[in-house]
Structures are given as structure tokens and as C-alpha cells.
Design a protein around this motif. Structure first.
Motif, short mmCIF file in Angstrom:
data_model
loop_
_atom_site.label_atom_id
_atom_site.label_comp_id
_atom_site.label_asym_id
_atom_site.label_seq_id
_atom_site.Cartn_x
_atom_site.Cartn_y
_atom_site.Cartn_z
N ILE A 37 0.83 -1.21 0.00
CA ILE A 37 0.00 0.00 0.00
C ILE A 37 0.86 1.26 0.00
O ILE A 37 0.57 2.23 -0.71
CB ILE A 37 -0.95 0.00 1.21
CG1 ILE A 37 -1.95 -1.16 1.11
CG2 ILE A 37 -1.69 1.32 1.32
CD1 ILE A 37 -2.87 -1.09 -0.10
N LEU A 38 1.94 1.25 0.77
CA LEU A 38 2.85 2.41 0.76
C LEU A 38 3.39 2.66 -0.64
O LEU A 38 3.49 3.81 -1.09
CB LEU A 38 4.00 2.19 1.74
CG LEU A 38 3.66 2.26 3.23
CD1 LEU A 38 4.88 1.89 4.07
CD2 LEU A 38 3.15 3.64 3.62
N ILE A 85 -6.69 7.56 4.43
CA ILE A 85 -6.76 6.77 5.67
C ILE A 85 -7.40 5.41 5.40
O ILE A 85 -6.91 4.37 5.85
CB ILE A 85 -7.55 7.54 6.75
CG1 ILE A 85 -6.78 8.78 7.19
CG2 ILE A 85 -7.82 6.63 7.96
CD1 ILE A 85 -7.60 9.74 8.05
N ALA A 86 -8.50 5.42 4.64
CA ALA A 86 -9.19 4.17 4.35
C ALA A 86 -8.30 3.21 3.57
O ALA A 86 -8.24 2.01 3.86
CB ALA A 86 -10.47 4.45 3.58
N ILE A 87 -7.61 3.71 2.57
CA ILE A 87 -6.75 2.85 1.75
C ILE A 87 -5.58 2.32 2.57
O ILE A 87 -5.22 1.13 2.48
CB ILE A 87 -6.25 3.63 0.51
CG1 ILE A 87 -7.41 3.90 -0.45
CG2 ILE A 87 -5.14 2.86 -0.21
CD1 ILE A 87 -7.06 4.85 -1.59
N LEU A 88 -4.99 3.17 3.38
CA LEU A 88 -3.79 2.76 4.12
C LEU A 88 -4.11 1.86 5.30
O LEU A 88 -3.29 1.02 5.68
CB LEU A 88 -3.04 4.00 4.61
CG LEU A 88 -2.00 4.53 3.63
CD1 LEU A 88 -1.66 5.98 3.91
CD2 LEU A 88 -0.74 3.68 3.68
N THR A 89 -5.28 2.01 5.90
CA THR A 89 -5.61 1.19 7.07
C THR A 89 -6.30 -0.10 6.64
O THR A 89 -5.73 -1.20 6.76
CB THR A 89 -6.49 1.98 8.05
OG1 THR A 89 -7.66 2.46 7.39
CG2 THR A 89 -5.73 3.15 8.64
N ALA A 90 -7.52 0.03 6.13
CA ALA A 90 -8.25 -1.17 5.70
C ALA A 90 -7.53 -1.87 4.56
O ALA A 90 -7.62 -3.09 4.42
CB ALA A 90 -9.66 -0.78 5.27
N GLY A 91 -6.78 -1.11 3.75
CA GLY A 91 -6.09 -1.69 2.61
C GLY A 91 -5.00 -2.66 2.96
O GLY A 91 -4.63 -3.51 2.14
N HIS A 92 -4.45 -2.54 4.16
CA HIS A 92 -3.42 -3.53 4.55
C HIS A 92 -3.84 -4.37 5.74
O HIS A 92 -3.47 -5.54 5.85
CB HIS A 92 -2.08 -2.85 4.83
CG HIS A 92 -1.95 -2.20 6.18
ND1 HIS A 92 -1.60 -2.91 7.30
CD2 HIS A 92 -2.12 -0.93 6.58
CE1 HIS A 92 -1.55 -2.09 8.34
NE2 HIS A 92 -1.86 -0.88 7.94
#
Length: 432
Positions: free
Chosen positions: A171-172, A266-273
Motif C-alpha cells: 500500500i505504501l 486513511i481508508a486505503i492505508l488502514t483497511a487496505g493492509h
């Protein structure tokens, strides 16, 4: 809020189970919470939860009912912050401070028509076609993770050393953020989702659960502060990454408000990983406990796509979402009134005996497998295809390099009402 005077006593969830359902600590005891859900599926598949400190809500435990509700977003809305289970105290705190720390404005909180507009902004980037070109870079990160595992000798904490790090690095990379941000992003994700876990949160975890918050608003504020600089940078000098795409996206020919952009980040970085790391860890834990399943996968890598689906079913990385009834609706002979709150329990639906044969047995080659760990309907997880790709690539490299794996201690789960996270998972292994 459900109208108690319209509900018969037979439709009310037993008090001891109601207490479990709203308790983050209860979800750390995976076997016990599943025993509670199993009892409800048999005796009260749709029941009213009345727990001190919480507004009453309907608990939906059956696979078919979750699907019925999820495919009708105009009848069962996300309703902003009430898409998550919040205690009355936490909701008051949020409403008092929302001008300073607004609740996240991501797809999971939005309803039509706004939801569709925002989903289209990045939808094509997360379709199977959109992620097709990422396989080489993702595989390099998977190989790196297995290398780091091997470098620890013959044992490690798989959750900390591998499962948490690998999908976060993916994701990063997609967001265009440097590796130096990894520890901070991991910390903030854990704080957002696990505010009542003393190992993962800076907030007080010793308060009564009916008074505590389900999400850490302080962590959201810290995310917002960090991302405000990123938004400015990507608007001034756009690059070829998801962060630039969202920062420069327009709706009605206007740039998105900064908090809307930060919320998507925030959604992509948290839920995404977090969902991928939980499913990966849960799958490896199940394989370690069932050597025959490990051997089957080792000998036939064509089964890996089926394994990925079983990992998601088995783990159910998202525990629940809440919905609000926008009109009266009848389900299982119960009348859900306009304004009533409902909890969709994904772990329960993914163990539904009417859908899954031997639901409490991990079957790496299970087919068919209509798991709904990614949700269902218009609000199905935007990153589901990316998560599947990450897990498929990881397991291809894992089974190519790892000859055996077994648990050497207790698999410790986080105290959370939001996510099904494994925080400690000691293993020993042999490598090729």
C-alpha cells in the motif's frame, strides 16, 4: 433506535451474549464469540441486542440475511458515523468534537449518490485490469518478506515480522510513500482500529467498555495532520501514484475538500493492509494447525486461489458494519422499523451451517466458497482484487520456500470491535 415496546421478549438476545457482542475483549476469545454466534444462528438469527451504554440494535447473523440487507443500500444506509458500532458515550464525544476531529469521510461511511461518485474516482485502479501491472513489484515485496522471515533462523512472530509488514509495504508503494513511514502507518492503523487494546493504543484501555470509543479519534487527527502536507505536495507536484490521483480528483469540477482526500488516504492505508494482513496470518495459523492442509497446498499450488478465499472466510477480517433502516422492513417475521440500527456480523455469516459444509473446519481447497469477508453488494470492498492478488503472490512464494510451519505458542488476537486482527503468532519453520 429500535422501539423496545414493539419487540417481544423472545426476539431479544440473551443478556450474556449481548454483552459479548459489544465487547472488544470478547472478540479476542475467538472460540467463545463463535459459540455465541452459533447459538444465535440456531435459536435467534435476527435478535435485538440491548446492552448497557449502547443504543439497541438488531444483530444479523445469517449469511442470506446479510446479503439481503447489503444489496439494498437505499433501505439500509451507512448513515455516516453510525456505520460503526459506537457506544452512546463515544457518539456524544464525537458529536461534541466533530468540528475539530470529523469522522472519516470514506466509502464505508457514505450513501448514494455520494458513494457512487467517490467510488468512481479510483474504481478502475483497483479492478483486476487496473492492478494487472502490479504483480512484479508485489512479488518483489513478497520475496523480501520471506527473505526476512528466513533470516530469523527457524522461528519468528509471524504476525509482527511478516503478516503486518508485507501488505503495508504494498500500500505504501501504491500511495507513493517511503519505507520510512512504515512504522508510523502501522502504529496509527492499530490505534485507529484497536483503541481498547492496551498493546496497540495510547488511549485508556482500562475504562468500562460502555464508556470507551470504538475508534481512536486522536489517531484520526494525527493521520489528518500528516496527510495535509502530502495533499499539498501532490497538488503542487503530481506524481504517478494513488495519492496524486485522489488529491487532484474533481467532483463537479472542484477539488475534493482536504478532509475528504485525507479520509480516502486513511481508508486505503488502514483497511487496505489490515484486512490482508489479518487474512494472511489467520490462514498461516490454520495451516500450521493442520499439517495435512499445508502438505496439500505445498504439493499443488494450483489450489492457492481457493486457499485465499478460505483464509478470508476463516478470518473474517472485518467484524461488522452497522446499517440504519430508512423505512420499515420485514425480515424473518420481525418488523424492523424506520430508524432502527442493525449490526451485520461477518464472522457469523462466514460460519453459517446452511451455506458452508463443516464451517468450523479449515479447508484450503474449499469450493464453492461464497465467503463475504469483503462485504457484499454496492459497498463490497474496493480493494478486494488487490487483496486477493497480494495473498496469491505471497502464498506462491511461501510454499516455494517454506517446507514446514507449526505454532509454538498461543495465537493472540487484538481486543477490537472493528477488526479481526492477530497481534502475536509465534511459529517455527523450516526453509528449502
Amino acid at each position: 433506535m429500535a422501539s423496545k415496546h414493539l419487540i417481544s421478549d423472545s426476539a431479544v438476545v440473551p443478556a450474556h451474549i449481548a454483552k459479548q457482542v459489544v465487547s472488544p475483549a470478547a472478540y479476542a476469545d475467538w472460540d467463545a464469540i463463535h459459540e455465541a454466534f452459533t447459538e444465535l444462528r440456531k435459536t435467534l438469527p435476527l435478535g435485538l441486542v440491548e446492552a448497557p451504554g449502547f443504543d439497541p440494535f438488531w444483530l444479523v447473523t445469517k449469511h442470506a440475511d446479510l446479503m439481503e440487507i447489503s444489496r439494498q443500500p437505499l433501505i439500509f444506509s451507512n448513515n455516516d458515523h453510525r456505520c460503526a458500532l459506537l457506544s452512546q458515550s463515544a457518539e456524544r464525544q464525537y458529536l461534541e468534537t466533530r468540528d475539530e476531529v470529523p469522522f472519516i469521510r470514506a466509502l464505508v461511511t457514505m450513501d448514494a449518490p455520494e458513494h457512487s461518485v467517490y467510488r468512481r474516482l479510483t474504481f478502475k485502479n483497483f479492478t483486476p485490469k487496473g492492478i494487472r501491472g502490479l504483480e512484479e513489484s508485489i512479488r518483489a515485496l513478497a520475496v523480501e518478506s520471506i527473505d526476512e522471515m528466513a533470516a530469523q533462523g527457524s522461528s519468528c512472530d509471524f504476525a509482527e515480522s511478516v503478516a503486518l509488514r508485507y501488505p503495508l509495504r504494498v500500500i505504501l508503494s501504491l500511495m507513493g510513500l517511503p519505507r520510512e513511514d512504515e512504522d508510523m502507518m502501522l502504529r496509527l492503523t492499530q490505534e485507529v482500529f484497536n483503541p481498547q487494546d492496551p498493546d496497540m493504543s495510547k488511549t485508556r484501555s482500562d475504562v468500562d467498555e460502555s464508556e470507551a470509543s470504538s475508534y481512536d479519534l486522536g489517531a484520526l487527527a494525527e493521520f489528518n495532520q500528516f496527510f495535509s502536507d502530502l495533499i499539498k505536495a501532490r497538488r503542487a507536484n503530481p506524481t504517478d501514484d494513488i495519492a496524486s490521483l485522489i488529491a487532484n480528483a474533481r467532483v463537479d469540477d472542484k477539488l475534493l475538500p482536504d478532509w475528504d482526500v485525507a479520509s480516502q488516504y486513511i481508508a486505503i492505508l488502514t483497511a487496505g493492509h489490515d484486512t490482508t494482513s489479518s487474512s494472511t496470518a489467520g490462514g498461516v495459523a490454520a495451516l500450521a494447525a493442520a499439517p495435512d492442509q499445508f502438505t496439500m497446498m505445498k504439493n499443488d499450488r494450483s489450489l492457492i486461489p481457493a486457499l485465499v478465499e478460505e483464509c478470508v472466510r476463516w478470518t473474517s477480517p472485518l467484524l461488522s458494519f452497522m446499517r440504519t433502516a430508512e423505512r420499515d422492513y420485514t425480515l424473518r417475521d420481525q418488523t424492523i422499523r424506520k430508524g432502527d440500527w442493525l449490526m451485520l456480523s461477518y464472522p457469523s455469516a462466514n460460519r453459517d451451517e446452511d451455506v458452508f459444509e463443516e464451517p468450523f473446519v479449515f479447508k484450503a481447497n474449499r469450493t464453492p466458497n461464497p465467503q463475504i469477508g469483503f462485504g457484499y453488494g454496492p459497498h463490497i470492498c474496493l480493494g478486494q482484487h488487490l487483496g486477493r492478488l497480494e495473498m496469491r503472490i505471497f502464498f506462491e512464494e511461501f510454499f516455494r520456500r517454506v517446507n514446514s510451519v507449526e505454532l509454538t505458542g498461543h495465537v493472540e488476537r487484538s481486543r477490537s470491535i472493528n477488526v479481526s486482527a492477530i497481534k502475536r503468532m509465534p511459529i517455527k519453520f523450516t526453509m528449502s
